[in-house]
Design an enzyme around this catalytic site. Structure first.
Site, PDB file in Angstrom:
ATOM      1  N   HIS A  26       0.875  -1.174   0.000  1.00 57.91           N
ATOM      2  CA  HIS A  26       0.000   0.000   0.000  1.00 57.91           C
ATOM      3  C   HIS A  26       0.907   1.217   0.000  1.00 57.91           C
ATOM      4  O   HIS A  26       1.683   1.429   0.927  1.00 57.91           O
ATOM      5  CB  HIS A  26      -0.912   0.020   1.224  1.00 57.91           C
ATOM      6  CG  HIS A  26      -1.876   1.160   1.180  1.00 57.91           C
ATOM      7  ND1 HIS A  26      -2.127   1.953   2.262  1.00 57.91           N
ATOM      8  CD2 HIS A  26      -2.639   1.635   0.175  1.00 57.91           C
ATOM      9  CE1 HIS A  26      -3.008   2.874   1.924  1.00 57.91           C
ATOM     10  NE2 HIS A  26      -3.329   2.699   0.650  1.00 57.91           N
ATOM     11  N   LYS A  75       5.201   3.389   7.088  1.00 58.83           N
ATOM     12  CA  LYS A  75       3.945   3.629   7.792  1.00 58.83           C
ATOM     13  C   LYS A  75       3.910   2.899   9.127  1.00 58.83           C
ATOM     14  O   LYS A  75       3.035   3.153   9.947  1.00 58.83           O
ATOM     15  CB  LYS A  75       2.760   3.172   6.932  1.00 58.83           C
ATOM     16  CG  LYS A  75       2.563   3.990   5.679  1.00 58.83           C
ATOM     17  CD  LYS A  75       1.344   3.478   4.940  1.00 58.83           C
ATOM     18  CE  LYS A  75       1.157   4.158   3.622  1.00 58.83           C
ATOM     19  NZ  LYS A  75      -0.034   3.667   2.918  1.00 58.83           N
ATOM     20  N   GLN A  92      12.145  -1.090  -0.459  1.00 53.78           N
ATOM     21  CA  GLN A  92      12.872   0.067  -0.971  1.00 53.78           C
ATOM     22  C   GLN A  92      13.225  -0.121  -2.449  1.00 53.78           C
ATOM     23  O   GLN A  92      13.045   0.786  -3.265  1.00 53.78           O
ATOM     24  CB  GLN A  92      14.158   0.315  -0.190  1.00 53.78           C
ATOM     25  CG  GLN A  92      14.967   1.432  -0.796  1.00 53.78           C
ATOM     26  CD  GLN A  92      16.331   1.636  -0.186  1.00 53.78           C
ATOM     27  OE1 GLN A  92      16.947   2.633  -0.471  1.00 53.78           O
ATOM     28  NE2 GLN A  92      16.835   0.737   0.635  1.00 53.78           N
TER      29      GLN A  92
END
Length: 175
Positions: A26, A75, A92
């Site tokens: 997400h 997050k 990443q």
């Protein structure tokens, strides 16, 4: 300023969810010129880490940051060494490759690669267990979020059409 130039100078916000289960990605993106609100947010986020949330510049390889310079913001704090490795490694790499895909496709114009910045807010589930799936899903979600930001998606009519039956991978509202 032409309408096209105005659109390129605008703050572009995007979102995308790709995959299923614990390896889904997400991504939320903020993109725009370094000289505007995206640049201010980018610099502020880089200079303001918090416990468990240390923004960093996404790289395609050591000492090779993707362009536009992309700030990777988690997050969720790493839940352990394995989760941290999935964040710093395949997530990443997926974000960096997704940004490069967006530039290669012309979603992000080459002319703005040195003058724009991107912030990618990234969710990696602490239960994720497949590094290759995490990479693939983050790559696709990043490129898609940038496409959505440029296109101004979702359309308001699409939002209003499902307002009475929201659903996500963790909850579906009763009918």
């Amino acid at each position: 300023m032409t309408a096209e130039q105005d659109a390129q100078a605008a703050l572009r916000l995007g979102e995308s969810f790709v995959g299923e289960g614990v390896n889904a990605a997400h991504i939320n993106t903020v993109a725009g010129p370094r000289s505007g609100p995206a640049g201010v947010a980018w610099a502020t986020a880089l200079a303001s880490p918090s416990a468990g949330h240390v923004p960093f510049v996404a790289v395609l390889a050591p000492s090779l940051p993707v362009k536009p310079l992309t700030l990777f913001v988690t997050k969720s704090a790493p839940a352990g060494d394995e989760h941290g490795t999935l964040i710093w490694g395949p997530a990443q790499a997926g974000v960096a490759a997704g940004v490069a895909d967006a530039v290669a496709e012309g979603v992000v114009p080459r002319e703005t690669a040195d003058t724009d910045v991107i912030i990618a807010a990234v969710w990696v589930n602490p239960g994720a267990d497949d590094a290759d799936a995490v990479y693939r899903n983050n790559r696709a979600a990043t490129a898609n979020a940038l496409r959505n930001g440029v296109a101004g998606l979702p359309q308001l009519d699409d939002v209003l059409a499902v307002r009475d039956r929201p659903a996500n991978p963790f909850y579906t509202a009763p009918a």
